[in-house]
Write a protein that holds these residues in place. Structure first.
Motif, short mmCIF file in Angstrom:
data_model
loop_
_atom_site.label_atom_id
_atom_site.label_comp_id
_atom_site.label_asym_id
_atom_site.label_seq_id
_atom_site.Cartn_x
_atom_site.Cartn_y
_atom_site.Cartn_z
N VAL A 56 32.60 -68.85 2.33
CA VAL A 56 33.11 -67.67 2.74
C VAL A 56 34.12 -66.52 2.42
O VAL A 56 34.41 -65.87 2.20
N GLY A 57 35.49 -67.32 2.20
CA GLY A 57 36.67 -67.17 1.37
C GLY A 57 36.68 -66.34 0.32
O GLY A 57 37.10 -65.06 0.45
N ALA A 58 35.88 -66.97 -0.86
CA ALA A 58 36.08 -65.63 -2.16
C ALA A 58 35.53 -64.03 -1.56
O ALA A 58 35.48 -63.75 -2.50
N TYR A 59 33.98 -64.38 -1.11
CA TYR A 59 33.50 -63.53 -0.30
C TYR A 59 34.55 -62.45 0.41
O TYR A 59 34.02 -61.57 -0.26
N SER A 60 35.43 -62.25 1.18
CA SER A 60 36.32 -62.09 2.09
C SER A 60 37.19 -61.74 1.21
O SER A 60 37.48 -60.40 0.84
N LEU A 61 37.68 -62.03 0.43
CA LEU A 61 38.83 -61.41 -0.53
C LEU A 61 38.23 -61.13 -1.65
O LEU A 61 39.14 -59.62 -1.61
#
Length: 132
Positions: A56-61
């Motif tokens: 989730v974090g890698a996609y968002s960032l």
């Protein structure tokens, strides 16, 4: 119906959920071994939580960096947090867990907050498509 997800808010929520899991769950569920249930030191579950937070974090960032602000700083902070979480799992037999967990959660949450602020501060972010 036009449904959009704010990935930074979702990333912050998963970071907080991870922190609650790591800090509170052992206190609440400490009596389960008496009944033969081992959920607290379930390394597979810990890795699953880290993998979800990482995805989730890698996609968002990455989306925020690529489409809006072009800064690597949120991704770098996030990577540092994920590394600390992984170290927490690897060193689980030592007493470093809390000392690794707290900065990990702070770094991951800070990365999402910074990404959110950078996206909103960018001159074309008013199109309401940041993190969607």
């Amino acid at each position: 119906m036009n449904f959009k997800i704010n990935w930074d808010a979702f990333g912050i929520a998963t970071s907080v959920a991870c922190a609650i899991h790591c800090a509170v769950l052992p206190l609440i569920l400490s009596s389960l071994p008496v009944f033969g249930v081992e959920l607290i030191d379930n390394v597979g579950f810990e890795y699953l939580m880290i993998a979800i937070a990482c995805a989730v974090g890698a996609y968002s960032l990455y989306h925020g960096r690529k489409k809006h602000h072009h800064s690597w700083l949120p991704l770098a902070l996030f990577a540092g947090g994920i590394i600390l979480l992984c170290m927490k799992i690897v060193l689980h037999k030592w007493s470093y867990q809390l000392w690794l967990l707290l900065p990990a959660v702070v770094l991951i949450s800070l990365a999402h907050y910074l990404n959110y602020r950078l996206c909103r501060g960018h001159n074309h972010a008013h199109t309401d498509d940041c993190n969607h």
